[in-house]
Enzyme design. Structure first.
Site, PDB file in Angstrom:
ATOM      1  N   ALA A 218       0.859  -1.193   0.000  1.00 14.22           N
ATOM      2  CA  ALA A 218       0.000   0.000   0.000  1.00 14.22           C
ATOM      3  C   ALA A 218       0.887   1.232   0.000  1.00 14.22           C
ATOM      4  O   ALA A 218       2.000   1.218   0.539  1.00 14.22           O
ATOM      5  CB  ALA A 218      -0.885   0.001   1.243  1.00 14.22           C
ATOM      6  N   LYS A 219       0.400   2.307  -0.602  1.00 12.35           N
ATOM      7  CA  LYS A 219       1.146   3.571  -0.578  1.00 12.35           C
ATOM      8  C   LYS A 219       0.429   4.453   0.438  1.00 12.35           C
ATOM      9  O   LYS A 219      -0.494   5.205   0.105  1.00 12.35           O
ATOM     10  CB  LYS A 219       1.155   4.186  -1.986  1.00 12.35           C
ATOM     11  CG  LYS A 219       2.220   5.222  -2.178  1.00 12.35           C
ATOM     12  CD  LYS A 219       2.393   5.558  -3.651  1.00 12.35           C
ATOM     13  CE  LYS A 219       3.174   6.830  -3.858  1.00 12.35           C
ATOM     14  NZ  LYS A 219       4.558   6.802  -3.404  1.00 12.35           N
ATOM     15  N   ALA A 220       0.836   4.278   1.694  1.00 13.92           N
ATOM     16  CA  ALA A 220       0.129   4.940   2.795  1.00 13.92           C
ATOM     17  C   ALA A 220       1.029   5.975   3.461  1.00 13.92           C
ATOM     18  O   ALA A 220       2.226   5.742   3.639  1.00 13.92           O
ATOM     19  CB  ALA A 220      -0.324   3.898   3.811  1.00 13.92           C
TER      20      ALA A 220
END
Ligand SMILES: Cc1ncc(COP(=O)(O)O)c(C=O)c1O
Length: 310
Positions: free
Chosen positions: A156-158
């Protein structure tokens, strides 16, 4: 940062300086947001947003993984981005959509706090610099390990996850290097602080596979396709740290940095950018800028009113 005029914020276009959030926004306190880094390039047919749908699909997936219910569809976000570029008169630049838990409730299970969504776009040159793209960067293996799937969600690109990248990047820059290379929890090579990594060994390209806790980079995927189309073999496998030092060539790829050769790792010289790096970099640049016929479908062209006025 170079300002643009407009930012899209929760369905409205607001002036750059008026795009503000409350200081008690949940995302500010806990990093509860997901975002994308996207680039648009000026092409003959107008601004071309590189693999736009892939980025927006990853945004939607990242949001789902962190239980953030984005109140807009991928199509709506795509349309908003097109209009944003048009309104700002941008024919290229960097695009940053972010969805985060906003103001309304504190605590870790703040389901009633709204999900705010903004999209900004502005002119931004190569992240590690044009010179780095030509001559390569000096990288340092970080003492910080890349976040593991046992604690967070590497795919995820969190927002909060980037504290890991910030530690690594800061350590390497303070030590006099340009970029960090993170190992994964097993000590295998993982990626840069904001880029995926490729090595060349025995004429083949090697890159870590998904078990190495990498972000599933869209540039990585594009470079794999380009390299294979050029006839190179690409192997996805574990890479030992010492392979960084004995590689014939190495390079980093990411939306912000684009394709950047690595000329040195931990003071071991790899030398000037090699032949394979150069060939793939040139093809990748052609794809980004809409100069490669077979990759034109990767560009989402923004219909713009003509700049020519009569
Ligand atoms: C940690 C990390 N790895 C890899 C990448 C490269 O991904 P992409 O090519 O999709 O920009 C990025 C950039 O988004 C990143 O932040």
């Amino acid at each position: 940062m170079e300002k643009s005029e407009w930012i899209w914020m929760n369905g409205e276009f607001v002036r750059w300086d008026d795009a503000q959030v409350h200081v008690l926004s949940h995302g500010l306190h806990y990093g509860s947001g997901v975002f994308e880094g996207i680039r648009a390039y000026e092409t003959e047919r107008g601004a071309g947003i590189f693999r736009h749908r892939d980025h927006l699909d990853r945004l939607a997936k990242s949001a789902e993984l962190y239980y953030l219910d984005i109140p807009y569809s991928v199509d709506e976000l795509r349309e908003a981005t097109h209009e944003l570029l048009r309104r700002n008169g941008l024919r290229g630049g960097y695009i940053r959509p972010i969805a985060f838990r906003g103001f309304g409730e504190m605590g870790l299970y703040a389901q009633s706090a709204p999900i705010d969504v903004i999209i900004a776009a502005w002119p931004w040159g190569a992240y590690l610099g044009e010179e780095a793209k030509r001559t390569g960067v000096r990288a340092k293996v970080s003492s910080w390990r890349r976040i593991s799937a046992a604690s967070l969600i590497p795919h995820a690109k969190a927002s909060g996850q980037y504290l890991n990248s910030i530690l690594a990047k800061t350590e390497s820059v303070k030590a006099g290097y340009d970029e960090a290379i993170l190992l994964d929890e097993h000590g295998m090579v993982c990626e840069g602080s904001g880029e995926n990594i490729f090595l060349v060994r025995d004429g083949q390209l090697i890159t870590p596979g998904h078990t190495a806790s990498i972000l599933d980079g869209i540039s990585r995927k594009s470079v794999i396709q380009i390299a294979q189309d050029l006839g190179y073999t690409v192997v996805e496998r574990d890479i030992a740290r010492s392979e960084l030092y004995v590689a014939e060539e190495a390079f980093l790829v990411g939306t912000a940095a684009e394709l950047v050769p690595v000329r040195e790792v931990d003071d071991h010289a790899l030398g000037d950018p090699g032949e394979i790096t150069r060939v793939i970099q040139a093809r990748f640049e052609d794809a980004l800028h809409g100069r490669a016929q077979e990759y034109l479908e990767w560009l989402d062209i923004v219909e713009q009113p003509s700049r020519v006025t009569s």
